[in-house]
Every structure is written in structure tokens, then in C-alpha cells.
Scaffold this motif. Structure first.
Motif, PDB file in Angstrom:
ATOM      1  N   LEU A 259       0.844  -1.192   0.000  1.00  0.00           N
ATOM      2  CA  LEU A 259       0.000   0.000   0.000  1.00  0.00           C
ATOM      3  C   LEU A 259       0.881   1.244   0.000  1.00  0.00           C
ATOM      4  CD1 LEU A 259      -2.707  -0.995   2.658  1.00  0.00           C
ATOM      5  CD2 LEU A 259      -2.889  -1.121   0.176  1.00  0.00           C
ATOM      6  N   GLU A 260       0.520   2.212  -0.819  1.00  0.00           N
ATOM      7  CA  GLU A 260       1.232   3.495  -0.878  1.00  0.00           C
ATOM      8  C   GLU A 260       0.247   4.627  -0.609  1.00  0.00           C
ATOM      9  OE1 GLU A 260       4.211   4.767  -1.117  1.00  0.00           O
ATOM     10  OE2 GLU A 260       5.448   3.780  -2.639  1.00  0.00           O
ATOM     11  N   TYR A 261       0.719   5.685   0.041  1.00  0.00           N
ATOM     12  CA  TYR A 261      -0.087   6.855   0.363  1.00  0.00           C
ATOM     13  C   TYR A 261       0.057   7.845  -0.792  1.00  0.00           C
ATOM     14  CZ  TYR A 261      -2.071  10.471   3.449  1.00  0.00           C
ATOM     15  OH  TYR A 261      -2.868  11.439   4.030  1.00  0.00           O
ATOM     16  N   THR A 262      -1.018   8.071  -1.537  1.00  0.00           N
ATOM     17  CA  THR A 262      -0.902   8.853  -2.769  1.00  0.00           C
ATOM     18  C   THR A 262      -0.516  10.315  -2.561  1.00  0.00           C
ATOM     19  OG1 THR A 262      -3.294   9.269  -2.799  1.00  0.00           O
ATOM     20  CG2 THR A 262      -2.494   7.360  -4.032  1.00  0.00           C
ATOM     21  N   PRO A 263      -0.968  11.007  -1.489  1.00  0.00           N
ATOM     22  CA  PRO A 263      -0.520  12.397  -1.334  1.00  0.00           C
ATOM     23  C   PRO A 263       0.985  12.517  -1.115  1.00  0.00           C
ATOM     24  CG  PRO A 263      -2.492  11.989  -0.015  1.00  0.00           C
ATOM     25  CD  PRO A 263      -1.997  10.657  -0.484  1.00  0.00           C
ATOM     26  N   MET A 264       1.583  11.454  -0.534  1.00  0.00           N
ATOM     27  CA  MET A 264       3.017  11.528  -0.258  1.00  0.00           C
ATOM     28  C   MET A 264       3.587  10.111  -0.201  1.00  0.00           C
ATOM     29  SD  MET A 264       4.770  14.106   2.459  1.00  0.00           S
ATOM     30  CE  MET A 264       6.254  14.975   1.947  1.00  0.00           C
ATOM     31  N   SER A 265       4.015   9.608  -1.330  1.00  0.00           N
ATOM     32  CA  SER A 265       4.562   8.257  -1.426  1.00  0.00           C
ATOM     33  C   SER A 265       5.971   8.205  -0.837  1.00  0.00           C
ATOM     34  CB  SER A 265       4.621   7.826  -2.889  1.00  0.00           C
ATOM     35  OG  SER A 265       5.547   8.637  -3.599  1.00  0.00           O
ATOM     36  N   ARG A 266       6.552   7.025  -0.795  1.00  0.00           N
ATOM     37  CA  ARG A 266       7.923   6.886  -0.293  1.00  0.00           C
ATOM     38  C   ARG A 266       8.910   7.650  -1.183  1.00  0.00           C
ATOM     39  NH1 ARG A 266       5.313   2.107   0.200  1.00  0.00           N
ATOM     40  NH2 ARG A 266       4.828   1.594   2.356  1.00  0.00           N
ATOM     41  N   THR A 267       8.648   7.664  -2.481  1.00  0.00           N
ATOM     42  CA  THR A 267       9.497   8.453  -3.381  1.00  0.00           C
ATOM     43  C   THR A 267       9.374   9.938  -3.066  1.00  0.00           C
ATOM     44  OG1 THR A 267       9.368   6.824  -5.167  1.00  0.00           O
ATOM     45  CG2 THR A 267       9.899   9.092  -5.783  1.00  0.00           C
ATOM     46  N   SER A 268       8.156  10.392  -2.810  1.00  0.00           N
ATOM     47  CA  SER A 268       7.941  11.794  -2.456  1.00  0.00           C
ATOM     48  C   SER A 268       8.641  12.137  -1.144  1.00  0.00           C
ATOM     49  CB  SER A 268       6.444  12.082  -2.355  1.00  0.00           C
ATOM     50  OG  SER A 268       6.213  13.429  -1.987  1.00  0.00           O
ATOM     51  N   ILE A 269       8.541  11.261  -0.159  1.00  0.00           N
ATOM     52  CA  ILE A 269       9.227  11.475   1.123  1.00  0.00           C
ATOM     53  C   ILE A 269      10.726  11.660   0.891  1.00  0.00           C
ATOM     54  CG2 ILE A 269       9.983  10.281   3.228  1.00  0.00           C
ATOM     55  CD1 ILE A 269       7.261  11.309   3.680  1.00  0.00           C
ATOM     56  N   TYR A 270      11.291  10.821   0.027  1.00  0.00           N
ATOM     57  CA  TYR A 270      12.725  10.917  -0.268  1.00  0.00           C
ATOM     58  C   TYR A 270      13.076  12.243  -0.935  1.00  0.00           C
ATOM     59  CZ  TYR A 270      16.895  10.315  -3.155  1.00  0.00           C
ATOM     60  OH  TYR A 270      18.095  10.508  -3.786  1.00  0.00           O
ATOM     61  N   GLU A 271      12.318  12.613  -1.961  1.00  0.00           N
ATOM     62  CA  GLU A 271      12.624  13.840  -2.697  1.00  0.00           C
ATOM     63  C   GLU A 271      12.459  15.077  -1.809  1.00  0.00           C
ATOM     64  OE1 GLU A 271      13.984  14.103  -5.535  1.00  0.00           O
ATOM     65  OE2 GLU A 271      13.834  12.034  -6.242  1.00  0.00           O
ATOM     66  N   VAL A 272      11.429  15.089  -0.980  1.00  0.00           N
ATOM     67  CA  VAL A 272      11.219  16.220  -0.072  1.00  0.00           C
ATOM     68  C   VAL A 272      12.294  16.252   1.002  1.00  0.00           C
ATOM     69  CG1 VAL A 272       9.677  17.146   1.710  1.00  0.00           C
ATOM     70  CG2 VAL A 272       8.739  16.420  -0.497  1.00  0.00           C
ATOM     71  N   SER A 273      12.674  15.075   1.513  1.00  0.00           N
ATOM     72  CA  SER A 273      13.665  15.010   2.594  1.00  0.00           C
ATOM     73  C   SER A 273      15.006  15.592   2.189  1.00  0.00           C
ATOM     74  CB  SER A 273      13.854  13.551   3.052  1.00  0.00           C
ATOM     75  OG  SER A 273      12.674  13.051   3.625  1.00  0.00           O
ATOM     76  N   LYS A 274      15.323  15.538   0.901  1.00  0.00           N
ATOM     77  CA  LYS A 274      16.605  16.084   0.448  1.00  0.00           C
ATOM     78  C   LYS A 274      16.719  17.582   0.706  1.00  0.00           C
ATOM     79  CE  LYS A 274      16.487  14.347  -3.795  1.00  0.00           C
ATOM     80  NZ  LYS A 274      16.941  14.000  -5.158  1.00  0.00           N
ATOM     81  N   PHE A 275      15.587  18.284   0.767  1.00  0.00           N
ATOM     82  CA  PHE A 275      15.608  19.719   1.067  1.00  0.00           C
ATOM     83  C   PHE A 275      16.026  19.998   2.518  1.00  0.00           C
ATOM     84  CE2 PHE A 275      12.658  19.687  -2.557  1.00  0.00           C
ATOM     85  CZ  PHE A 275      13.126  20.759  -3.299  1.00  0.00           C
ATOM     86  N   TYR A 276      15.971  18.971   3.368  1.00  0.00           N
ATOM     87  CA  TYR A 276      16.232  19.164   4.799  1.00  0.00           C
ATOM     88  C   TYR A 276      17.657  18.812   5.190  1.00  0.00           C
ATOM     89  CZ  TYR A 276      11.253  19.919   5.384  1.00  0.00           C
ATOM     90  OH  TYR A 276       9.987  20.445   5.292  1.00  0.00           O
ATOM     91  N   SER A 277      18.529  18.606   4.219  1.00  0.00           N
ATOM     92  CA  SER A 277      19.918  18.298   4.524  1.00  0.00           C
ATOM     93  C   SER A 277      20.524  19.393   5.409  1.00  0.00           C
ATOM     94  CB  SER A 277      20.721  18.179   3.227  1.00  0.00           C
ATOM     95  OG  SER A 277      22.092  17.983   3.510  1.00  0.00           O
ATOM     96  N   GLY A 278      21.011  18.994   6.572  1.00  0.00           N
ATOM     97  CA  GLY A 278      21.609  19.942   7.507  1.00  0.00           C
ATOM     98  C   GLY A 278      20.592  20.761   8.285  1.00  0.00           C
TER      99      GLY A 278
END
Length: 557
Positions: A259-278
Motif C-alpha cells: 500500500l502506498e499513500y498517494t498524497p506523499m509516497s515513499r518516493t515523495s518522502i525521499y525527494e522532499v527530505s533532500k531539502f532538509y539536509s543539515g
């Protein structure tokens, strides 16, 4: 055309990127369609309430504020681009069923509506037998003097509704809010009822789908509505998007990631998380109303806005923590079963490696204030890899492998809702029939034809137990449940059993494992004791077996 707009009637007291159109005039927002805005008053594809929350509460320097405001707009745009949810409209007529406990409740409802907005049906609770369907298409069975009568309505108002009634979309209980609010909701729904597709489903790795025995149906167990139902005869799941609340509880508890959450999939979590480096991520679900939250955000804390509060699993939390290189704050007054277990597992791991929790949970403003004082970057914890299209367990395994490295950090416990485990095999009882490999749909168990081995990658195992159920041998497979071994062997293929191939006594072709042939021969030889040809066929390949039997038949003739 500019995609980003910032609206505030009082203006903004510091400059921000030219990519963002700043206005204090609400009419400017109506002149064009924008992708991201900070305010629901502006027409846009997505409203990023976290922008104003950050501006109002952050203690960052002015230069960092300018940069981070732009970053928050970029994050919102990334979420929008990667979102897979689809909106649908459900047509509703004005037929409403009122279920009341007494005549007084009926009178109160009629006085409020004057019966002019609805085609109203009325029953008392004692004759209600069942409710099925969904908003816009509800079927209600009532007892009419011993006969079952079905009423078809679009919406239901039920005073002091029972739990099974509230599981259906389209049922509203005035005692949970107010009669005025319910009546307004009924009218709004008739005018326009929109729902979203919140989940996608991959049956190929589902631990319930078409299996002979029920090994898993956790998603159906935790669903607060009838959005997920199961058919125990066919072992299949059904999903009703119109009944789905989008809470995401099924996502976090799904062992394989089917099961994947369509508003924010695991791929989306990864891409968004990159903005939080540091930076230090502060995860805030929509329901926590960040626009009303007034709290000091110490320097370097950046809000991480999400829709539902229940969908985050261990692969998502570890992604956010490692991509940022920081502890993570999760601000939510409720933890789903899956999310709670995920946080417990990850915190055990981080305590063993870094002597810090990975995720700090804050359920209210007081706890959030304390968490903001405690939270910090974790030295040498940052790690990134592109896991686009990777499965849930694969993501967690690769990220956990980086934490463990060449160390042995002991074990951590898992469960009661999120399970990991280690398969063990008694090699002397295993014939390498490979039934267990066929039963494992997450590729934790594999066969290697190069050396005739059965192997396990424990880091991928969901501990579902279907291999144990499928194995035809007695006392062969066992599972060490609810444990993760934090050493490098956990992430590599371990040999569970091995055998030599047996060569056909007629043609010499290798066609089965030696133990399998010997086992069959031990069972069948006594039955063929008087017939040497039949005994020999036990050691033959399929082609030679047929030739010998035909030859035997001709001789007998």
C-alpha cells in the motif's frame, strides 16, 4: 507566469525571492492561477500553510529566513508534482434518512430544516437492521412488522450513532458536533461532494492476497471505516475510495509496502527530505492546525508539512532522519499502531548507534516546546541514496545497513504491529523442494542454482510465516519473530540449506536434489519391492521414467 504567490494584507517586513509574487491585495490572487500560495484565500493548486507558520515562529537569521521561505515553496511544489492522489465527485440527491431514538429528536430536526431542503425518511433505532453502501448510495434495511424493507438514501443523520453506522461514509451524528453543523454538511454535500484516492495497492507483494491461509490482513483490521474489506473465501481485498478518510493507518502497518499513500509516497518522502539536509525537520500533520500554533522555532528548524498523521512507517522516518542528518520531531496528538511501532524500532536502533532517539514525539504544545529545546543534528548520521521505485523493506534495509556498518550493535525488538524476523531451517529435514521460495513474494527467500542452495536475506523478511505454512516437511522451518540483528550478516544472503543434484541412472541428466530423490525412494521402494524396473524408475528423470515404464509394459504384454 509566476507559480508562487505570498499574500498578507499587512505585507511582509523582509525581502524574499523574486520567484515569489508578494502582494497585500487579495484581488491580485484572482488575476492568475498559481501553483503554490501561503493562504487559502488565494486560488492555487496547493496551500502551503507552513510558510506563514515558519515566518511567524522561526528564530532563524534574516538571510536564512529568506532562503528557507523559498525552500518551503520548492518543497510544496515537489509534493504537488509527486502527488498521485486523484479527486472524484459523487452525485448526491436530497434523500436523507433520520434515525432517532424518540419523537423529540425528529421534531428538533424538522424544526431546523422545515423539511424544505431534504426528502426526509424517518425511522427509530429499534427497527434498524443494517446499513451498507456509501454516501450517495446507502442501503438501509429496516424491520417493518416482521418484513425486511430496504430504504435507499444518499445521507443519514443518526442521533447517538453506533460505531458500525459511523464507519459508513454519509452517516452523521449530531451529538459529535451539533445539529446545525450536520445540516450544513448535508446541504454542502448535495451541492458538491468530492473525495480523493488516498491509496494505491500492489497485490503482487500483499501478504494476504490469494494465499491459502490468512497470514495478514492488518490493513483491514486498522481501517476506521469500511474503506478496506476482505473476502475470506477468495483471500482478496477490496478498496472503497469514497469511504476512505485518508488517515494512512493502513500504510504504516502494511508489512511489505503493498500500500502506498498517494498524497506523499515513499518516493515523495525521499525527494522532499533532500531539502532538509543539515536542517532539523519538524513533521506537522494538517490536523494539528499549525496556523494557530505559536511557538519558538529555534534556529535551523524547518516545518515538514504532511496530510495524514498515520501513514509514516519506519522506511519513511529513517529516510527523513538520514537525509537531514538530524533528529526528527513528530508533532501529533495521536500515533497509529504502525507509526508507533516504527518510531519505537528506529529509536532503539539510534540509541544503540548514536545514544539519541531518532524521532521525538510531541503530543501537545508543552511537549513540542520541550522537544524543540532537545532536538539536534546527529554527527555522522547523514546518508543518502536514490531509492526511487524501491520497496519499503529494501529502503529500510539499505539505510539500516549504513548505520550498522561493520559493527555488531546487538538486537532490537519489533512488534506488536510491525514485524521483522529471522527464518531458520533444519538442513537435515530440508529437501530443497523450494516451496518456501515460491511462497515468499518479497524475495527474502531465494534459490541459487549456482551452488544448489536455499538462502535468506533476513532484512527483507516480513515474518509473515507463509513459508512455514507452505513447507511440506515436518519440523523444517522455524521463525525467530520480532527481532532485528544489528550486524552485517542480517543484510546478506545466508545459506539455509544445500544439496547435491542427483543424476538420472539412465541418461545421467541432473534433475533433482539427492535428498528429495532418496526421500521418495525410501517411501516408494517397499511398494515396488517385487518389480526391479519400477524400483529403477525412482532414480530416473521424467523422460527415462516414461521409457522404462513403456518398455516394461511391452515385455509384460
Amino acid at each position: 507566469m509566476q507559480e508562487f504567490i505570498y499574500y498578507n494584507p499587512n505585507g511582509l517586513d523582509f525581502p524574499i525571492s523574486e520567484e515569489i509574487f508578494v502582494t497585500s491585495n487579495l484581488e491580485d490572487g484572482a488575476k492568475s492561477d498559481f501553483l503554490i500560495s501561503n493562504s487559502p484565500l488565494i486560488k492555487s493548486e496547493l496551500t502551503a500553510k507552513e510558510v506563514d507558520f515558519y515566518i511567524k515562529n522561526s528564530k532563524d537569521s534574516l538571510s536564512n529566513k529568506i532562503e528557507n521561505v523559498s525552500t518551503l515553496y520548492e518543497i510544496a511544489a515537489t509534493k504537488y508534482d509527486l502527488s498521485q492522489d486523484i479527486s472524484y465527485n459523487q452525485e448526491l440527491n436530497n434523500e436523507v434518512l433520520l434515525i432517532a431514538n424518540n419523537e423529540e429528536e425528529y421534531k428538533v430536526f424538522v424544526e431546523k430544516t422545515l423539511d424544505e431542503d431534504f426528502n426526509l425518511f424517518y425511522i427509530t433505532t429499534d427497527i434498524l437492521k443494517s446499513i451498507s453502501g456509501h454516501i450517495g448510495n446507502l442501503s438501509v434495511v429496516v424491520d417493518d412488522e416482521g418484513k425486511d424493507v430496504t430504504l435507499n438514501v444518499s445521507q443519514i443523520v443518526w442521533f447517538d450513532a453506533k460505531e458500525e453506522g459511523l464507519k459508513q461514509s454519509g452517516t452523521f451524528d449530531p451529538s459529535l458536533s451539533s445539529l446545525d453543523e450536520v445540516i450544513k454538511q448535508l446541504k454542502d454535500n448535495i451541492e458538491n461532494y468530492e473525495y480523493r484516492k488516498f491509496i494505491t495497492y500492489d497485490s503482487s507483494i500483499c501478504q494476504y492476497h490469494e494465499r491459502r491461509e490468512e497470514i495478514c490482513s492488518r490493513c483491514e483490521d486498522v481501517c476506521p471505516t469500511v474503506a478496506i474489506t476482505k473476502d475470506d473465501k477468495t483471500k482478496t481485498l477490496s478498496f472503497s475510495m469514497v469511504d476512505c478518510l485518508g488517515c494512512g493507518g493502513c500504510i504504516s502497518i502494511c508489512p511489505s509496502g503493498s500500500l502506498e499513500y498517494t498524497p506523499m509516497s515513499r518516493t515523495s518522502i525521499y525527494e522532499v527530505s533532500k531539502f532538509y539536509s543539515g536542517k532539523i525537520p519538524l513533521i506537522i500533520p494538517n490536523k494539528m492546525n499549525m496556523e494557530n500554533l505559536s511557538i519558538d522555532l529555534k534556529e535551523n528548524v524547518l516545518p515538514f508539512a504532511i496530510d495524514g498523521e498515520k501513514f509514516l512507517d519506519e522506511s519513511m522516518f529513517i529516510t527523513i532522519a538520514q537525509e537531514s542528518g538530524s533528529q526528527v520531531i513528530f508533532y501529533s496528538d495521536f500515533l497509529s499502531k504502525g507509526t508507533r511501532n516504527a518510531i519505537e524500532i528506529l529509536n532503539q536502533i539510534y540509541q544503540k548507534k548514536y545514544s539519541k532517539d531518532a524521532v521525538i514525539v510531541a503530543a501537545n504544545e508543552e511537549e513540542l516546546s520541550e522537544a524543540l529545546k532537545e532536538v539536534a543534528l546527529i554527527e555522522n548520521s547523514r546518508f543518502t541514496f536514490n531509492h526511487t521505485s524501491s520497496r519499503k523493506r529494501e529502503i529500510f534495509a539499505i539505510r539500516l545497513k549504513h548505520i550498522v556498518g561493520d559493527e555488531d550493535l546487538g538486537t532490537v525488538t519489533t512488534g506488536e504491529f510491525v514485524h521483522y524476523g529471522k527464518i531458520q531451517v533444519k538442513e537435515e529435514n530440508c529437501t530443497l523442494c523450494l516451496s518456501c521460495v515460491g511462497a515468499c513474494n518479497v524475495d527474502a527467500l531465494v534459490a541459487d542454482a549456482r551452488d544448489n542452495t536455499l538462502r535468506i536475506n533476513s532484512s527483507l523478511c516480513t515474518s509473515c510465516g507463509y513459508c512455514l505454512v507452505t513447507c511440506p516437511e515436518a519440523d523444517c522451518i522455524s521463525i525467530e519473530s520480532d527481532v532485528i540483528h544489528l550486524n552485517k550478516t542480517w543484510f546478506t544472503e545466508e545459506i539455509l540449506a544445500q544439496d547435491e543434484l542427483f543424476a538420472c541412472v539412465e541418461c545421467g541428466k541432473e534433475f533433482a536434489t539427492t535428498k528429495a530423490i532418496n526421500k521418495i525412494a525410501a517411501i516408494m521402494s517397499p511398494l515396488f519391492a517385487s518389480n526391479p524396473v519400477k524400483q529403477r524408475t525412482l532414480y530416473c528423470c521424467e523422460d527415462c521414467k516414461a521409457k522404462l515404464m513403456i518398455k516394461q509394459g511391452l515385455l509384460d504384454a
